[in-house]
Write a protein that holds these residues in place. Structure first.
Motif, PDB file in Angstrom:
ATOM      1  N   GLY A 126    -101.660  15.126  19.419  1.00 13.19           N
ATOM      2  CA  GLY A 126    -102.130  14.212  18.164  1.00 13.19           C
ATOM      3  C   GLY A 126    -103.427  14.829  17.492  1.00 13.19           C
ATOM      4  N   GLU A 127    -104.041  13.903  16.889  1.00 12.33           N
ATOM      5  CA  GLU A 127    -105.054  14.158  16.053  1.00 12.33           C
ATOM      6  C   GLU A 127    -106.232  14.974  16.653  1.00 12.33           C
ATOM      7  OE1 GLU A 127    -108.283  11.730  12.851  1.00 12.33           O
ATOM      8  OE2 GLU A 127    -106.648  10.861  14.205  1.00 12.33           O
ATOM      9  N   PHE A 128    -106.490  14.414  18.117  1.00 10.73           N
ATOM     10  CA  PHE A 128    -107.670  14.809  18.795  1.00 10.73           C
ATOM     11  C   PHE A 128    -107.435  16.124  19.774  1.00 10.73           C
ATOM     12  CE2 PHE A 128    -108.442  10.491  17.844  1.00 10.73           C
ATOM     13  CZ  PHE A 128    -109.373  10.558  16.517  1.00 10.73           C
ATOM     14  N   ASN A 129    -106.164  16.703  19.777  1.00 13.20           N
ATOM     15  CA  ASN A 129    -105.655  17.686  20.479  1.00 13.20           C
ATOM     16  C   ASN A 129    -106.944  18.768  20.625  1.00 13.20           C
ATOM     17  OD1 ASN A 129    -104.259  19.673  21.914  1.00 13.20           O
ATOM     18  ND2 ASN A 129    -103.054  20.297  20.346  1.00 13.20           N
ATOM     19  N   GLY A 130    -107.341  19.061  21.770  1.00 15.54           N
ATOM     20  CA  GLY A 130    -108.261  20.032  22.242  1.00 15.54           C
ATOM     21  C   GLY A 130    -109.704  19.427  22.307  1.00 15.54           C
ATOM     22  N   ALA A 156    -113.700  17.187  17.847  1.00 12.41           N
ATOM     23  CA  ALA A 156    -113.735  15.981  16.792  1.00 12.41           C
ATOM     24  C   ALA A 156    -114.772  15.197  17.269  1.00 12.41           C
ATOM     25  CB  ALA A 156    -112.137  15.296  16.792  1.00 12.41           C
ATOM     26  N   PHE A 157    -115.161  15.039  18.555  1.00 14.11           N
ATOM     27  CA  PHE A 157    -115.972  14.121  19.280  1.00 14.11           C
ATOM     28  C   PHE A 157    -117.171  14.551  19.522  1.00 14.11           C
ATOM     29  CE2 PHE A 157    -111.827  12.320  20.909  1.00 14.11           C
ATOM     30  CZ  PHE A 157    -111.771  11.357  19.894  1.00 14.11           C
ATOM     31  N   ARG A 158    -117.720  15.737  18.828  1.00 11.65           N
ATOM     32  CA  ARG A 158    -119.342  16.102  18.597  1.00 11.65           C
ATOM     33  C   ARG A 158    -120.144  14.723  18.481  1.00 11.65           C
ATOM     34  NH1 ARG A 158    -119.191  21.842  15.704  1.00 11.65           N
ATOM     35  NH2 ARG A 158    -117.949  23.044  17.492  1.00 11.65           N
ATOM     36  N   PHE A 159    -121.253  14.844  19.057  1.00  9.67           N
ATOM     37  CA  PHE A 159    -122.143  13.478  18.897  1.00  9.67           C
ATOM     38  C   PHE A 159    -121.673  12.477  19.342  1.00  9.67           C
ATOM     39  CE2 PHE A 159    -123.342  17.141  15.843  1.00  9.67           C
ATOM     40  CZ  PHE A 159    -124.583  17.366  16.572  1.00  9.67           C
ATOM     41  N   ALA A 160    -120.449  12.205  20.035  1.00  9.15           N
ATOM     42  CA  ALA A 160    -119.854  10.824  20.303  1.00  9.15           C
ATOM     43  C   ALA A 160    -120.664   9.890  21.099  1.00  9.15           C
ATOM     44  CB  ALA A 160    -118.517  11.229  21.041  1.00  9.15           C
ATOM     45  N   ARG A 161    -120.385   8.591  20.820  1.00  4.83           N
ATOM     46  CA  ARG A 161    -121.119   7.780  21.820  1.00  4.83           C
ATOM     47  C   ARG A 161    -120.098   6.352  21.508  1.00  4.83           C
ATOM     48  NH1 ARG A 161    -123.608   3.861  18.202  1.00  4.83           N
ATOM     49  NH2 ARG A 161    -123.524   4.874  15.891  1.00  4.83           N
ATOM     50  N   GLY A 162    -120.245   5.882  22.836  1.00  5.34           N
ATOM     51  CA  GLY A 162    -119.311   4.569  22.957  1.00  5.34           C
ATOM     52  C   GLY A 162    -119.279   4.092  24.346  1.00  5.34           C
ATOM     53  N   TYR A 189    -118.110  11.422  14.164  1.00  2.72           N
ATOM     54  CA  TYR A 189    -117.956  11.854  12.419  1.00  2.72           C
ATOM     55  C   TYR A 189    -116.730  12.075  12.053  1.00  2.72           C
ATOM     56  CZ  TYR A 189    -123.215  11.033  12.868  1.00  2.72           C
ATOM     57  OH  TYR A 189    -124.419  10.434  12.935  1.00  2.72           O
ATOM     58  N   SER A 190    -116.494  11.471  10.869  1.00  5.04           N
ATOM     59  CA  SER A 190    -115.366  11.704  10.117  1.00  5.04           C
ATOM     60  C   SER A 190    -115.286  12.961   9.547  1.00  5.04           C
ATOM     61  CB  SER A 190    -114.921  10.787   8.952  1.00  5.04           C
ATOM     62  OG  SER A 190    -113.749  11.042   8.276  1.00  5.04           O
TER      63      SER A 190
END
Length: 218
Positions: A126-130, A156-162, A189-190
């Motif tokens: 999907g969109e977040f593959n890898g 796609a999840f650099r700087f992610a928080r949650g 971040y988009s």
């Protein structure tokens, strides 16, 4: 001396100009400019821990010889590589894997298990593959829903928080097999500067995500 000044004067002026430009940029940068590209994504999937099949997804590393009536004695370390799927059936479409370890962190005997986990969720579809998310926190197994923090990510999840919510669907506390529903809520971040309206849709055959620009401003 003339040659020295001829070389260093333009260089000094260049550094001064660069410093002024940088200062202006940071002074005028608003948090809203960053938040306008931040979004909240919700991903739901199922996490499968299997011991009884021919290729176990976890390995207990030399458990302590105490509290024999506990399936996971205090101080035990477990290494995992667990399958992530779209549905609760282990044979449903695989969308990723969880790799990491956890420690038994309670001295109480019996099935009242408390573990401290640290693992990486790697998405393979999907969109977040890898891309990956890193989860680390306390997991009190007997609670209906457990919450653990997301401490970062890659791709796609650099700087992610949650955070994640884990809910047991099917557990054999004596054999060790388990299926757990994971609901992931992550700010990241988009890749575009546009903000989409609230929506909920199916992406890539079952990977669910939800983007809410109102929540992203909290």
């Amino acid at each position: 001396m003339a040659n020295f000044n001829t070389f260093f004067l333009p260089l000094t002026l260049s550094f001064l100009f660069a410093s002024l430009v940088s200062a202006t940029f940071y002074q005028t940068l608003s948090p809203d400019q960053l938040r306008s590209r931040e979004k909240l994504t919700h991903i739901r999937f199922y996490f499968h821990e299997q011991i009884t099949n021919e290729k176990p997804s976890l390995l207990i590393i030399d458990p302590p010889k105490i509290m024999a009536d506990s399936p996971l004695p205090f101080g035990s370390m477990v290494v995992i590589e667990n399958r992530l799927t779209i549905g609760p059936d282990v044979e449903s479409k695989r969308i990723g894997k969880a790799q990491g370890f956890y420690l038994s962190a309670t001295q109480r005997p019996g099935l009242d298990l408390e573990i401290v986990m640290s693992f990486t969720l790697t998405f393979l579809e999907g969109e977040f593959n890898g891309s990956t998310l890193c989860v680390s926190g306390r997991n009190e197994i007997m609670l209906p829903v457990r919450e653990m923090p997301i401490i970062g990510g890659t791709g796609a999840f650099r700087f992610a928080r949650g955070f994640v919510h884990a809910r047991s669907v099917k557990v054999d506390y004596h054999k060790g097999d388990a299926t757990v529903e994971y609901n992931v809520y992550v700010y990241h971040y988009s890749s575009t500067t546009t903000t989409t309206s609230s929506s909920h849709q199916h992406v890539n055959e079952g990977l669910n995500f939800m983007t809410d620009p109102i929540l992203s401003k909290i």
